[in-house]
Each structure stands twice: as structure tokens, then as C-alpha cells.
Scaffold this motif. Sequence first.
Motif, PDB file in Angstrom:
ATOM      1  N   LYS A   1       0.835  -1.209   0.000  1.00  0.00           N
ATOM      2  CA  LYS A   1       0.000   0.000   0.000  1.00  0.00           C
ATOM      3  C   LYS A   1       0.868   1.257   0.000  1.00  0.00           C
ATOM      4  N   ALA A   2       1.931   1.275   0.813  1.00  0.00           N
ATOM      5  CA  ALA A   2       2.824   2.437   0.867  1.00  0.00           C
ATOM      6  C   ALA A   2       3.505   2.677  -0.482  1.00  0.00           C
ATOM      7  N   ALA A   3       3.758   1.593  -1.221  1.00  0.00           N
ATOM      8  CA  ALA A   3       4.409   1.695  -2.525  1.00  0.00           C
ATOM      9  C   ALA A   3       3.428   2.043  -3.641  1.00  0.00           C
ATOM     10  N   GLY A   4       2.133   2.035  -3.321  1.00  0.00           N
ATOM     11  CA  GLY A   4       1.134   2.326  -4.346  1.00  0.00           C
ATOM     12  C   GLY A   4       0.913   1.174  -5.307  1.00  0.00           C
ATOM     13  N   LEU A   5       1.192  -0.041  -4.867  1.00  0.00           N
ATOM     14  CA  LEU A   5       1.075  -1.216  -5.736  1.00  0.00           C
ATOM     15  C   LEU A   5      -0.192  -2.034  -5.498  1.00  0.00           C
ATOM     16  N   ALA A   6      -1.018  -1.645  -4.526  1.00  0.00           N
ATOM     17  CA  ALA A   6      -2.207  -2.441  -4.201  1.00  0.00           C
ATOM     18  C   ALA A   6      -3.162  -2.540  -5.385  1.00  0.00           C
ATOM     19  N   GLU A   7      -3.379  -1.446  -6.082  1.00  0.00           N
ATOM     20  CA  GLU A   7      -4.296  -1.474  -7.222  1.00  0.00           C
ATOM     21  C   GLU A   7      -3.761  -2.388  -8.328  1.00  0.00           C
ATOM     22  N   THR A   8      -2.472  -2.286  -8.601  1.00  0.00           N
ATOM     23  CA  THR A   8      -1.863  -3.125  -9.636  1.00  0.00           C
ATOM     24  C   THR A   8      -1.999  -4.602  -9.277  1.00  0.00           C
ATOM     25  N   LEU A   9      -1.653  -4.954  -8.035  1.00  0.00           N
ATOM     26  CA  LEU A   9      -1.709  -6.360  -7.621  1.00  0.00           C
ATOM     27  C   LEU A   9      -3.131  -6.846  -7.368  1.00  0.00           C
ATOM     28  N   SER A  10      -4.091  -5.946  -7.462  1.00  0.00           N
ATOM     29  CA  SER A  10      -5.499  -6.326  -7.412  1.00  0.00           C
ATOM     30  C   SER A  10      -6.082  -6.409  -8.820  1.00  0.00           C
ATOM     31  N   GLY A  11      -5.266  -6.084  -9.820  1.00  0.00           N
ATOM     32  CA  GLY A  11      -5.712  -6.092 -11.210  1.00  0.00           C
ATOM     33  C   GLY A  11      -5.826  -7.491 -11.768  1.00  0.00           C
ATOM     34  N   ASP A  12      -6.058  -7.548 -13.079  1.00  0.00           N
ATOM     35  CA  ASP A  12      -6.321  -8.820 -13.745  1.00  0.00           C
ATOM     36  C   ASP A  12      -5.196  -9.843 -13.641  1.00  0.00           C
ATOM     37  N   GLY A  13      -3.937  -9.370 -13.720  1.00  0.00           N
ATOM     38  CA  GLY A  13      -2.828 -10.325 -13.669  1.00  0.00           C
ATOM     39  C   GLY A  13      -2.803 -11.199 -14.890  1.00  0.00           C
ATOM     40  N   PRO A  14      -2.413 -12.431 -14.768  1.00  0.00           N
ATOM     41  CA  PRO A  14      -2.065 -13.095 -13.507  1.00  0.00           C
ATOM     42  C   PRO A  14      -0.664 -12.715 -13.023  1.00  0.00           C
ATOM     43  N   PHE A  15      -0.486 -12.855 -11.721  1.00  0.00           N
ATOM     44  CA  PHE A  15       0.784 -12.580 -11.072  1.00  0.00           C
ATOM     45  C   PHE A  15       1.166 -13.765 -10.194  1.00  0.00           C
ATOM     46  N   THR A  16       2.468 -13.922 -10.011  1.00  0.00           N
ATOM     47  CA  THR A  16       2.994 -14.842  -9.013  1.00  0.00           C
ATOM     48  C   THR A  16       3.774 -13.986  -8.036  1.00  0.00           C
ATOM     49  N   VAL A  17       3.440 -14.100  -6.756  1.00  0.00           N
ATOM     50  CA  VAL A  17       4.118 -13.305  -5.737  1.00  0.00           C
ATOM     51  C   VAL A  17       4.864 -14.237  -4.791  1.00  0.00           C
ATOM     52  N   PHE A  18       6.153 -13.977  -4.640  1.00  0.00           N
ATOM     53  CA  PHE A  18       6.956 -14.640  -3.622  1.00  0.00           C
ATOM     54  C   PHE A  18       6.855 -13.725  -2.410  1.00  0.00           C
ATOM     55  N   ALA A  19       5.971 -14.097  -1.480  1.00  0.00           N
ATOM     56  CA  ALA A  19       5.538 -13.207  -0.402  1.00  0.00           C
ATOM     57  C   ALA A  19       6.307 -13.450   0.891  1.00  0.00           C
TER      58      ALA A  19
END
Length: 168
Positions: free
Chosen positions: A54-72
Motif C-alpha cells: 500500500k505504501a508503494a502504491g502497488l495495491a491497485e496493480t496487484l489487485s488487477g487482472d494479472g495473472p501474477f505470481t508473488v513470492f511473499a
Amino acid sequence: MTLIRKSLLAVLLSGVFAVPAFAGHHEEGEMKAGTIVDVAAGNPDFETLVAAVKAAGLAETLSGDGPFTVFAPTDDAFAKLPAGTLEDLLKPENKDKLVAILTYHVVAGKVTAADVVKLDTATTVNGQAADITVADGKVKVDAANVTATDIKASNGVIHVIDAVILPK
């Protein structure tokens, strides 16, 4: 967690609404998994990651269509960073550095555990390649151990790691 880290997280999260881990439509009695951000926000082990995203402003992107793989990285993984590092990264003036680190944890596309073990590297969203090694049945991304795999999200998959990985 240190008092400073807890206070910082409380401030960051105070303006954030809670999102259930599984949101979506009911289909034949089953719940559809939420986005990567929804799933992470619903897991108490990812409070620091969600605050950083959220601080980086990436929440909207990572909530988008993707698909994404996140190493969390987990909260414990962030706690392994040298004292003061996380607090510095979360400052507005360090947003670009935070974005570079967080996008190093994301791969475009859905890469399941079965796919990951076949790779030597994975090109991250920040453009750099993370090294992947498999030895004795254990998978590492750079120096981080993969501790859980294939956590499903509507727009990708999450693999849990025990350290924050840093771009080269």
C-alpha cells in the motif's frame, strides 16, 4: 515486533479497510478466492507486506487482472531486515526503492510450484532475474526458502518465503 514497527504498522493500516481473504461470487456452493492483495490482507502473517504494498502504491496493480505470481515474505521475514531498514523503506522519499524491492518479489503470469521447480531463474516485474535453486526437495528464491506454495488468488498465486529478497 518492536514498538516502533508496531506503531508504524498501526499508522499505515489505520486508513486501510479490512478485506476478507476470500471474496467473490458463490459458484455452486464454493467461494472464489479474492485477489492477491485480498488474500494477503486476510492473512495475519502478511501484515507488513500488505502495508508495504500500500505504501508503494502497488495495491491497485496487484489487485488487477494479472495473472501474477508473488513470492511473499512473511512478517518474520521483514523482521530479519537490519534495524531501521523497514521504517526507512516506508518513508515517502524512499518509495522508488520500496517499489523496486517489492516488484522484485513479483513474476508476471501464474507460476505454480510445479513450474517453479523446473526453473533456474524467474524474471521479475522489476526486470531483474531472481535465482531459483532446488536441492534436497527444498526450493529457494535467491537466499529465501519457499515455505508454502500455491496459495490461490483470483488473479494469480502466492508462494510464501522466509526472507525479503533484494534486487542485485
